[in-house]
Design an enzyme around this catalytic site. Structure first.
Site, PDB file in Angstrom:
ATOM      1  N   PHE A  11      53.215  89.985  36.821  1.00 59.79           N
ATOM      2  CA  PHE A  11      52.486  91.239  37.046  1.00 59.79           C
ATOM      3  C   PHE A  11      52.509  92.105  35.772  1.00 59.79           C
ATOM      4  O   PHE A  11      51.458  92.340  35.147  1.00 59.79           O
ATOM      5  CB  PHE A  11      53.115  91.930  38.265  1.00 59.79           C
ATOM      6  CG  PHE A  11      52.914  93.411  38.343  1.00 59.79           C
ATOM      7  CD1 PHE A  11      51.645  93.963  38.212  1.00 59.79           C
ATOM      8  CD2 PHE A  11      53.992  94.263  38.570  1.00 59.79           C
ATOM      9  CE1 PHE A  11      51.457  95.340  38.298  1.00 59.79           C
ATOM     10  CE2 PHE A  11      53.815  95.626  38.663  1.00 59.79           C
ATOM     11  CZ  PHE A  11      52.548  96.169  38.506  1.00 59.79           C
ATOM     12  N   ASP A  31      55.051  80.919  30.333  1.00 58.53           N
ATOM     13  CA  ASP A  31      55.380  81.117  31.758  1.00 58.53           C
ATOM     14  C   ASP A  31      55.538  79.741  32.398  1.00 58.53           C
ATOM     15  O   ASP A  31      54.917  78.774  31.955  1.00 58.53           O
ATOM     16  CB  ASP A  31      54.261  81.888  32.476  1.00 58.53           C
ATOM     17  CG  ASP A  31      54.781  82.705  33.649  1.00 58.53           C
ATOM     18  OD1 ASP A  31      54.735  83.939  33.598  1.00 58.53           O
ATOM     19  OD2 ASP A  31      55.270  82.084  34.633  1.00 58.53           O
ATOM     20  N   ASN A  32      56.374  79.661  33.432  1.00 56.88           N
ATOM     21  CA  ASN A  32      56.491  78.381  34.157  1.00 56.88           C
ATOM     22  C   ASN A  32      55.909  78.491  35.563  1.00 56.88           C
ATOM     23  O   ASN A  32      56.038  77.564  36.363  1.00 56.88           O
ATOM     24  CB  ASN A  32      57.954  77.914  34.233  1.00 56.88           C
ATOM     25  CG  ASN A  32      58.807  78.818  35.098  1.00 56.88           C
ATOM     26  OD1 ASN A  32      58.402  79.944  35.414  1.00 56.88           O
ATOM     27  ND2 ASN A  32      59.971  78.355  35.490  1.00 56.88           N
ATOM     28  N   GLY A  36      55.049  83.714  38.628  1.00 56.79           N
ATOM     29  CA  GLY A  36      53.841  84.212  37.969  1.00 56.79           C
ATOM     30  C   GLY A  36      52.604  83.540  38.539  1.00 56.79           C
ATOM     31  O   GLY A  36      52.702  82.568  39.300  1.00 56.79           O
ATOM     32  N   ASP A  56      59.294  76.413  30.776  1.00 58.47           N
ATOM     33  CA  ASP A  56      60.454  76.978  31.447  1.00 58.47           C
ATOM     34  C   ASP A  56      61.406  77.365  30.315  1.00 58.47           C
ATOM     35  O   ASP A  56      61.966  76.486  29.649  1.00 58.47           O
ATOM     36  CB  ASP A  56      61.076  75.914  32.360  1.00 58.47           C
ATOM     37  CG  ASP A  56      62.368  76.394  32.988  1.00 58.47           C
ATOM     38  OD1 ASP A  56      62.848  77.494  32.616  1.00 58.47           O
ATOM     39  OD2 ASP A  56      62.900  75.665  33.846  1.00 58.47           O
ATOM     40  N   TYR A 145      70.167  88.987  40.927  1.00 61.16           N
ATOM     41  CA  TYR A 145      69.250  89.728  40.049  1.00 61.16           C
ATOM     42  C   TYR A 145      70.008  90.771  39.229  1.00 61.16           C
ATOM     43  O   TYR A 145      69.882  90.839  38.015  1.00 61.16           O
ATOM     44  CB  TYR A 145      68.177  90.397  40.907  1.00 61.16           C
ATOM     45  CG  TYR A 145      67.077  91.078  40.122  1.00 61.16           C
ATOM     46  CD1 TYR A 145      66.265  90.349  39.259  1.00 61.16           C
ATOM     47  CD2 TYR A 145      66.835  92.442  40.256  1.00 61.16           C
ATOM     48  CE1 TYR A 145      65.239  90.971  38.545  1.00 61.16           C
ATOM     49  CE2 TYR A 145      65.812  93.070  39.555  1.00 61.16           C
ATOM     50  CZ  TYR A 145      65.017  92.328  38.707  1.00 61.16           C
ATOM     51  OH  TYR A 145      64.004  92.942  38.000  1.00 61.16           O
ATOM     52  N   TYR A 159      73.803  89.996  20.504  1.00 57.05           N
ATOM     53  CA  TYR A 159      72.960  89.476  19.416  1.00 57.05           C
ATOM     54  C   TYR A 159      72.648  90.563  18.402  1.00 57.05           C
ATOM     55  O   TYR A 159      72.523  90.292  17.210  1.00 57.05           O
ATOM     56  CB  TYR A 159      71.661  88.869  19.968  1.00 57.05           C
ATOM     57  CG  TYR A 159      71.775  87.380  20.158  1.00 57.05           C
ATOM     58  CD1 TYR A 159      72.548  86.846  21.180  1.00 57.05           C
ATOM     59  CD2 TYR A 159      71.145  86.490  19.284  1.00 57.05           C
ATOM     60  CE1 TYR A 159      72.674  85.476  21.346  1.00 57.05           C
ATOM     61  CE2 TYR A 159      71.257  85.124  19.435  1.00 57.05           C
ATOM     62  CZ  TYR A 159      72.025  84.625  20.474  1.00 57.05           C
ATOM     63  OH  TYR A 159      72.160  83.273  20.626  1.00 57.05           O
ATOM     64  N   ARG A 186      57.344  93.485  48.142  1.00 56.99           N
ATOM     65  CA  ARG A 186      57.692  94.841  47.705  1.00 56.99           C
ATOM     66  C   ARG A 186      56.889  95.863  48.488  1.00 56.99           C
ATOM     67  O   ARG A 186      55.828  95.574  49.019  1.00 56.99           O
ATOM     68  CB  ARG A 186      57.467  94.990  46.196  1.00 56.99           C
ATOM     69  CG  ARG A 186      58.595  94.315  45.438  1.00 56.99           C
ATOM     70  CD  ARG A 186      58.521  94.551  43.971  1.00 56.99           C
ATOM     71  NE  ARG A 186      57.593  93.623  43.342  1.00 56.99           N
ATOM     72  CZ  ARG A 186      57.589  93.365  42.045  1.00 56.99           C
ATOM     73  NH1 ARG A 186      58.455  93.938  41.245  1.00 56.99           N
ATOM     74  NH2 ARG A 186      56.733  92.509  41.522  1.00 56.99           N
TER      75      ARG A 186
HETATM   76  N1  UDP Z   1      60.683  98.503  52.090  1.00 57.59           N
HETATM   77  C1  UDP Z   1      60.208  98.870  53.346  1.00 57.59           C
HETATM   78  N2  UDP Z   1      59.260  98.065  53.934  1.00 57.59           N
HETATM   79  C2  UDP Z   1      58.750  96.954  53.330  1.00 57.59           C
HETATM   80  C3  UDP Z   1      59.215  96.607  52.042  1.00 57.59           C
HETATM   81  C4  UDP Z   1      60.213  97.405  51.453  1.00 57.59           C
HETATM   82  O1  UDP Z   1      60.636  99.880  53.931  1.00 57.59           O
HETATM   83  O2  UDP Z   1      57.884  96.296  53.926  1.00 57.59           O
HETATM   84  C5  UDP Z   1      61.699  99.372  51.447  1.00 57.59           C
HETATM   85  C6  UDP Z   1      62.921  98.627  50.924  1.00 57.59           C
HETATM   86  O3  UDP Z   1      63.887  98.483  51.945  1.00 57.59           O
HETATM   87  C7  UDP Z   1      63.375  99.531  49.796  1.00 57.59           C
HETATM   88  C8  UDP Z   1      62.079 100.161  49.290  1.00 57.59           C
HETATM   89  O4  UDP Z   1      61.104  99.965  50.314  1.00 57.59           O
HETATM   90  O5  UDP Z   1      64.211 100.563  50.291  1.00 57.59           O
HETATM   91  C9  UDP Z   1      61.569  99.526  48.001  1.00 57.59           C
HETATM   92  O6  UDP Z   1      61.606  98.137  48.185  1.00 57.59           O
HETATM   93  P1  UDP Z   1      60.990  97.105  47.167  1.00 57.59           P
HETATM   94  O7  UDP Z   1      61.180  95.742  47.749  1.00 57.59           O
HETATM   95  O8  UDP Z   1      59.612  97.506  46.786  1.00 57.59           O
HETATM   96  O9  UDP Z   1      61.847  97.222  45.825  1.00 57.59           O
HETATM   97  P2  UDP Z   1      63.353  97.655  45.496  1.00 57.59           P
HETATM   98  O10 UDP Z   1      63.220  99.053  45.030  1.00 57.59           O
HETATM   99  O11 UDP Z   1      64.223  97.550  46.705  1.00 57.59           O
HETATM  100  O12 UDP Z   1      63.745  96.706  44.437  1.00 57.59           O
END
Ligand code: UDP
Length: 309
Positions: A11, A31-32, A36, A56, A145, A159, A186
């Site tokens: 993205f 990119d692999n 993506g 990769d 992560y 580095y 997300r």
């Molecule tokens: N979230 C939500 N409903 C969804 C997806 C995410 O309420 O369908 C919430 C999630 O629990 C978090 C926030 O939205 O508190 C942001 O989540 P996201 O996965 O976008 O990224 P994060 O900031 O957690 O990495």
């Protein structure tokens, strides 16, 4: 400059390629396609200053010729993606980062890496300032992560200190815009997809957790400015306009006009309760702050998602 970009089909990576080419640079894109999307680079096919290599970066590779810049953006980034690919996420943050740093060292190129606000974990300091060391659960589901990116930052500093590589570290906060995957889990694509299909918006927990959302063109502008700076320590890039997820759901309801209902679902483990960047450092160092208002950014994102249907 001739710039190597890892994660170029992602993205933010694909927007970065557009921007670098627009500024007159040449791009070697890697990119692999683990997370993506090939289509993100479709329109660059035939562009003489653009070259794509399917790689990769956790495996040995080389890039021929002069390289002036290395931009390392490769990694699964959405919670859904990194929970599905925890080992690949740790590999790209460790081995992948090592190989990109070696490339920068060998070519005497400058180097920018995209780290994350997840380095702060579930933060106890608010808003998050770069000098805060964070509150990360090292063995929780998100640790693949968070710790991968914390290792990335540590290796990058090593580095710089040991080999003098001209490194920059961006800590990216929640970013949205066209070319996000509709199904990447997300909250921005999830809510927009649900609203466009007239389905209920799924708020996790009671929706009191906070986030702030930065439009992708603002993010790319910040990254480009950072890449030209002498700052070696991490710099937060994100939008400081904080809201609860419930407030965000309400805004989406109002904006899309179809007034979908809101349903509550369990909060994922270790979901940070509050997140908001302190961007004082980016403001003073780079003269940067986000410019695109949320309504405008969401409108452009909806337009993109509508075009996919
Ligand atoms: N979230 C939500 N409903 C969804 C997806 C995410 O309420 O369908 C919430 C999630 O629990 C978090 C926030 O939205 O508190 C942001 O989540 P996201 O996965 O976008 O990224 P994060 O900031 O957690 O990495």
């Amino acid at each position: 400059m001739r710039i190597v970009v890892s994660g170029a089909a992602g993205f933010i990576g694909s927007h970065m390629c557009d921007r670098l080419l627009g500024d007159g640079h040449s791009v070697v894109a890697l990119d692999n396609f683990l997370t993506g999307n090939r289509r993100n680079l479709d329109r660059l096919e035939g562009e003489p200053r653009f070259r794509f290599i399917e790689r990769d970066i956790t495996q040995p590779f080389s890039v021929e010729g002069l390289v002036d810049g290395v931009v390392h953006m490769a990694s699964p980034a959405s919670p859904k993606d990194y929970l599905e690919h925890p080992i690949e996420t740790l590999d790209v943050g460790s081995m992948g980062t090592r190989r990109m740093l070696e490339l920068a060292r060998e070519k005497r190129a400058r180097y920018l890496v995209t780290s994350t606000s997840e380095c702060y974990g579930d933060p106890l300091v608010h808003p998050q300032v770069e000098t805060y060391w964070g509150n990360v659960n090292p063995v929780g589901p998100r640790s693949c992560y968070d710790e991968s990116k914390r290792f990335t930052e540590a290796l990058t500093m090593a580095y710089h200190r040991k080999h003098g590589v001209r490194t920059n570290i961006a800590r990216i906060f929640n970013t949205y815009g066209p070319r996000m995957k509709l199904d990447d889990g997300r909250v921005v694509p999830a809510f927009l997809d649900q609203a466009l299909r007239g389905q209920p918006l799924t708020v996790f927990g009671d929706g009191s957790q906070t986030r702030s959302f930065c439009y992708v063109s603002d993010m790319v502008e910040g990254l480009c400015r950072l890449m030209l700076s002498q700052e070696r320590y991490p710099v937060n890039l994100g939008n400081p306009s904080e809201m609860t997820i419930l407030e965000f759901a309400e805004r989406i309801r109002r904006m899309t006009g179809c007034q979908p209902e809101i349903v509550f679902q369990p909060l994922p483990e270790d979901d940070p309760k509050q997140r908001c960047p302190d961007i004082g450092k980016a403001r003073s160092l780079l003269g940067w702050e986000p410019r695109v208002p949320l309504e405008e950014g969401l409108r452009l994102t909806v337009e993109y998602f509508r075009g996919l249907q």
